[in-house]
Structures are given as C-alpha cells and as structure tokens.
Design a protein around this motif. Structure first.
Motif, mmCIF file in Angstrom:
data_model
loop_
_atom_site.group_PDB
_atom_site.id
_atom_site.type_symbol
_atom_site.label_atom_id
_atom_site.label_comp_id
_atom_site.label_asym_id
_atom_site.label_seq_id
_atom_site.Cartn_x
_atom_site.Cartn_y
_atom_site.Cartn_z
ATOM 1 N N ALA A 212 0.827 -1.202 0.000
ATOM 2 C CA ALA A 212 0.000 0.000 0.000
ATOM 3 C C ALA A 212 0.864 1.255 0.000
ATOM 4 N N ASP A 213 0.362 2.311 -0.644
ATOM 5 C CA ASP A 213 1.008 3.621 -0.593
ATOM 6 C C ASP A 213 0.620 4.386 0.663
ATOM 7 N N VAL A 214 -0.629 4.185 1.106
ATOM 8 C CA VAL A 214 -1.162 4.892 2.270
ATOM 9 C C VAL A 214 -1.680 3.864 3.267
ATOM 10 N N ALA A 215 -1.167 3.912 4.489
ATOM 11 C CA ALA A 215 -1.642 3.036 5.559
ATOM 12 C C ALA A 215 -2.667 3.787 6.396
ATOM 13 N N LEU A 216 -3.837 3.204 6.578
ATOM 14 C CA LEU A 216 -4.872 3.780 7.433
ATOM 15 C C LEU A 216 -4.682 3.266 8.847
ATOM 16 N N ALA A 223 -2.014 9.514 21.379
ATOM 17 C CA ALA A 223 -0.918 8.602 21.696
ATOM 18 C C ALA A 223 -1.042 7.295 20.917
ATOM 19 N N GLU A 224 -2.255 6.753 20.845
ATOM 20 C CA GLU A 224 -2.451 5.500 20.100
ATOM 21 C C GLU A 224 -2.191 5.704 18.609
ATOM 22 N N ILE A 225 -2.630 6.831 18.071
ATOM 23 C CA ILE A 225 -2.386 7.117 16.661
ATOM 24 C C ILE A 225 -0.891 7.252 16.396
ATOM 25 N N THR A 226 -0.182 7.946 17.273
ATOM 26 C CA THR A 226 1.261 8.115 17.107
ATOM 27 C C THR A 226 1.973 6.767 17.098
ATOM 28 N N GLY A 227 1.595 5.895 18.014
ATOM 29 C CA GLY A 227 2.198 4.576 18.052
ATOM 30 C C GLY A 227 1.885 3.758 16.814
ATOM 31 N N ALA A 228 0.629 3.792 16.373
ATOM 32 C CA ALA A 228 0.232 3.048 15.186
ATOM 33 C C ALA A 228 0.941 3.582 13.948
ATOM 34 N N ALA A 229 1.092 4.901 13.863
ATOM 35 C CA ALA A 229 1.778 5.499 12.719
ATOM 36 C C ALA A 229 3.249 5.093 12.691
ATOM 37 N N SER A 230 3.867 5.073 13.858
ATOM 38 C CA SER A 230 5.269 4.668 13.929
ATOM 39 C C SER A 230 5.452 3.229 13.472
ATOM 40 N N LEU A 239 3.124 6.553 3.273
ATOM 41 C CA LEU A 239 2.287 7.578 3.874
ATOM 42 C C LEU A 239 1.348 6.938 4.895
ATOM 43 N N VAL A 240 0.942 7.729 5.883
ATOM 44 C CA VAL A 240 0.033 7.242 6.924
ATOM 45 C C VAL A 240 -1.084 8.259 7.109
ATOM 46 N N TRP A 241 -2.336 7.778 7.109
ATOM 47 C CA TRP A 241 -3.489 8.620 7.394
ATOM 48 C C TRP A 241 -4.187 8.098 8.646
ATOM 49 N N ALA A 242 -4.671 9.011 9.469
ATOM 50 C CA ALA A 242 -5.449 8.651 10.654
ATOM 51 C C ALA A 242 -6.938 8.726 10.335
ATOM 52 N N GLU A 243 -7.683 7.774 10.891
ATOM 53 C CA GLU A 243 -9.141 7.751 10.734
ATOM 54 C C GLU A 243 -9.767 8.549 11.884
ATOM 55 N N ALA A 288 -0.925 16.003 12.777
ATOM 56 C CA ALA A 288 0.012 16.248 11.674
ATOM 57 C C ALA A 288 1.459 16.039 12.075
ATOM 58 N N ALA A 289 1.733 15.999 13.356
ATOM 59 C CA ALA A 289 3.095 15.731 13.803
ATOM 60 C C ALA A 289 3.497 14.278 13.591
ATOM 61 N N SER A 290 2.516 13.381 13.435
ATOM 62 C CA SER A 290 2.843 11.962 13.320
ATOM 63 C C SER A 290 2.246 11.288 12.084
ATOM 64 N N VAL A 291 1.271 11.907 11.420
ATOM 65 C CA VAL A 291 0.671 11.300 10.237
ATOM 66 C C VAL A 291 0.710 12.281 9.066
ATOM 67 N N ASP A 292 0.461 11.763 7.878
ATOM 68 C CA ASP A 292 0.525 12.572 6.658
ATOM 69 C C ASP A 292 -0.848 13.026 6.189
#
Length: 353
Positions: A212-216, A223-230, A239-243, A288-292
C-alpha cells in the motif's frame, strides 16, 4: 512537520457516519452525489473516498458500487482525488485492476483504491468460493495488490503508437506478460487497457498491508495514533493517514446535542471529535506531527461537510500549510508521491544497456 503535503480526505458514502444513517451504498441519488462531490472539491478536500459492501445491501431499492460512483464523479470534477473501496477476497483480480485503471483514465489521473478484504462465509457462498480468514485472507489481499500493480505496469507508457502508416495501434513489444502464480490464483496478463495516467494508482489499505502507498491507522487518542503510525512507517508504509470521526457544532446547535439526536458514535475504534471547528483544527494539527493526513468520517454529510470546508480547511492552510489539489494534478502529485516507471520497461533497459 514534514515536506509531504498533508491530506484531508472525506468519506462520502451514504448520509454520514452516524449509526442511524442508511446502510452503506443503500441510497442511490446521482444528484445528491454530484452536489456533495462538487462541494468537497470547491472547499478543497484532497480526496473523497467511497465505502462499499461486498454483498448487496438489504432493503436497498438500487445500488451502485463504489468504483461506479467514483467514475460518475470523474467528469464532474477536475482536482479532487477519487478513492473507492474495491473488495479483493473473492473478486477476480484482473477485473479489479482493469476497472481501477479505467477510473484513472476517466479522472485524468486522480484515482486511488482502498483495497478492502472481507472473507465471511456468507460472502464466500455468494461467490461460490471457500471462506478465507486470518493469514490466508491477508495473503490473498496482498496478492491482489501485487497483481494489480504488475498489470498496471504491463503496458509501457509509450506502448500506444497509433501509427496510421503501418496500421499499428500499439507496439506489441511494449506489452508484457506478468506471469503471476499465487496461493489462490494465477494471472497471465497483460492488462486490456493502457497503463493508467498515474502509472500506479494510489493504493490505500489498513496499516500492516504490504504493497500500500497509504496506511490507514486507527486509535482512540493521539498517543495510540502516534504509536500506530510509527509501526506503519517501520513496516514500510510511504504515507500514513489517521481515521477520525467528527460531529461539529453547526447552525446554532451544539455538537453534543447533534450527537444525541443522530444516535451517538459508531463503534469503529477511531479517534472521535465533537465540538467546534477550532477544536478540530487543533486536533488535526496535533495529528500532523505523526501522520501525513486524515480521513474524516463526518456524522452528517449535508451539515458537517460544509462546516469542515468553511471553517476547518482554511484554518489548516494557515496553521499547517494544508494545500488543496489543483486542476491538472494527479492524486500522486497531490500526495507528494512520485510517478514510477513500468517495472518491465526498467528491466528491458537493464537487459539491453
């Protein structure tokens, strides 16, 4: 903040993400879809996405699948990305790749694909197949993504020559068999349509999906989003997008009151925001500090789409440099992804260099 353009995508299916909304793809209204798509482009969303069900929706009078809905909007828009769900567990991979390539041509390079995989026994029975689950389902999903990518590369960019003097439409030496042998299927190729304008469509999938180009990513707080993005980046996601689920204060009614009226939150494990536009701007800037990018699931499209477009996107332009896509750009351009050379053309160059 990275140099990657920050994306704000909007889920455009049904009437919104609230529990009381009609089922996915149950409502069929070309006018409604056209109005919402035009509004999303006018406000400057990066892309709209289209959810879908692998089986017909109960009690639906009529239904168009997500790729068809995206194709309908293609000639009615000129800048916004169009990213439908296409399920892969039991669909024919060759047909999926062909439909998506055609969407990219129809939209002049603004198409993406959410590669969804659901393998229930009911779905399997509808297709006359054995049910897939666990690692088998994941491998099938990743195989379909790989096949689609190979098929999109199976025509070199200059394969179509339209040489009237010799009566040749294409250079057959620039079409390639992909010869894929997977666990559940094999595909010979090449594709039956020329290489898409983007070369490779933007592939979006849940975090952890190879190819994938973009991970959801999902999570209930920053905090959970930051960890998942990492973790997604460590696994190779470009690229990483948050839901994010959203209900805003609107038309003089508080978000809390609207949420009560609309039936509360869904149960999707996503970040949830209810409040005024300024709070959503602050949350998005923090993400935006952790996802695109973010994909917004608004509670009520006919209300929240306008509120986000009018009050949130302009503020994000000032705060984090958010930029709307421009007419003539591809979706890859808007996301800062390079256009790749066909793998088969690259191999040919190496062989004869």
């Amino acid at each position: 903040m990275s140099d990657t353009p920050f994306a704000v995508a909007l889920e455009l299916d049904a009437d919104g993400a609230r529990p009381a909304a009609p089922p996915v793809s149950a409502a069929l209204s070309a006018r409604r879809l056209a109005v919402r798509g035009a509004a999303a482009e006018r406000f400057g969303f990066t892309a709209v996405t289209f959810d879908d069900s692998p089986l017909p929706v109960a009690d639906a009078v009529a239904r168009l699948d997500a790729v068809q809905r995206a194709a309908f909007l293609a000639p009615l828009t000129s800048a916004i990305g169009l990213v439908p769900v296409a399920h892969v567990a039991y669909s024919e991979p060759f047909h999926v790749a062909t439909q998506l390539a055609s969407l990219d041509w129809a939209s002049n390079g603004r198409a993406g694909w959410i590669a969804a995989a659901s393998g229930t026994a009911r779905e399997a029975a509808a297709y006359g197949r054995e049910a897939l689950s666990g690692d088998h389902l994941r491998r099938a999903q990743e195989d379909v993504i790989e096949v689609a990518r190979r098929l999109w590369d199976s025509w070199e960019d200059d394969a179509v020559i339209q040489d009237a003097a010799s009566g040749r439409y294409l250079d057959a030496d620039k079409l390639h068999y992909i010869d894929f042998e997977g666990e559940s299927f094999s595909v010979k190729g090449p594709l039956i349509t020329p290489r898409p304008p983007q070369g490779q469509l933007v592939v979006v999938a849940p975090a952890g999906t190879a190819g994938a180009d973009v991970a959801l990513v999902t999570g209930t707080d920053l905090a959970e989003i930051t960890g998942a993005a990492s973790r997604a980046r460590a696994a190779g996601a470009p690229l990483v997008w948050a839901e994010v689920e959203v209900v805003l204060e609107a038309r003089g009614v508080s978000a809390t009151r609207r949420l009560e009226t609309l039936g509360g939150w869904t149960d999707a494990g996503r970040v949830r925001y209810s409040g005024d536009a300024n709070g959503l701007v602050a949350l998005t800037a923090g993400l935006a500090a952790s996802v695109d990018g973010v994909r917004l699931h608004v509670a009520e499209l006919d209300v929240d789409l306008e509120e986000v477009g009018r009050a949130v996107l302009p503020a994000l332009r000032e705060r984090i440099g958010f930029r709307s896509p421009r007419a003539g750009e591809t979706l890859r351009d808007a996301l800062g992804l390079e256009r790749s050379v066909s793998r088969y053309a690259a191999t040919a160059v190496k062989e004869f260099a």
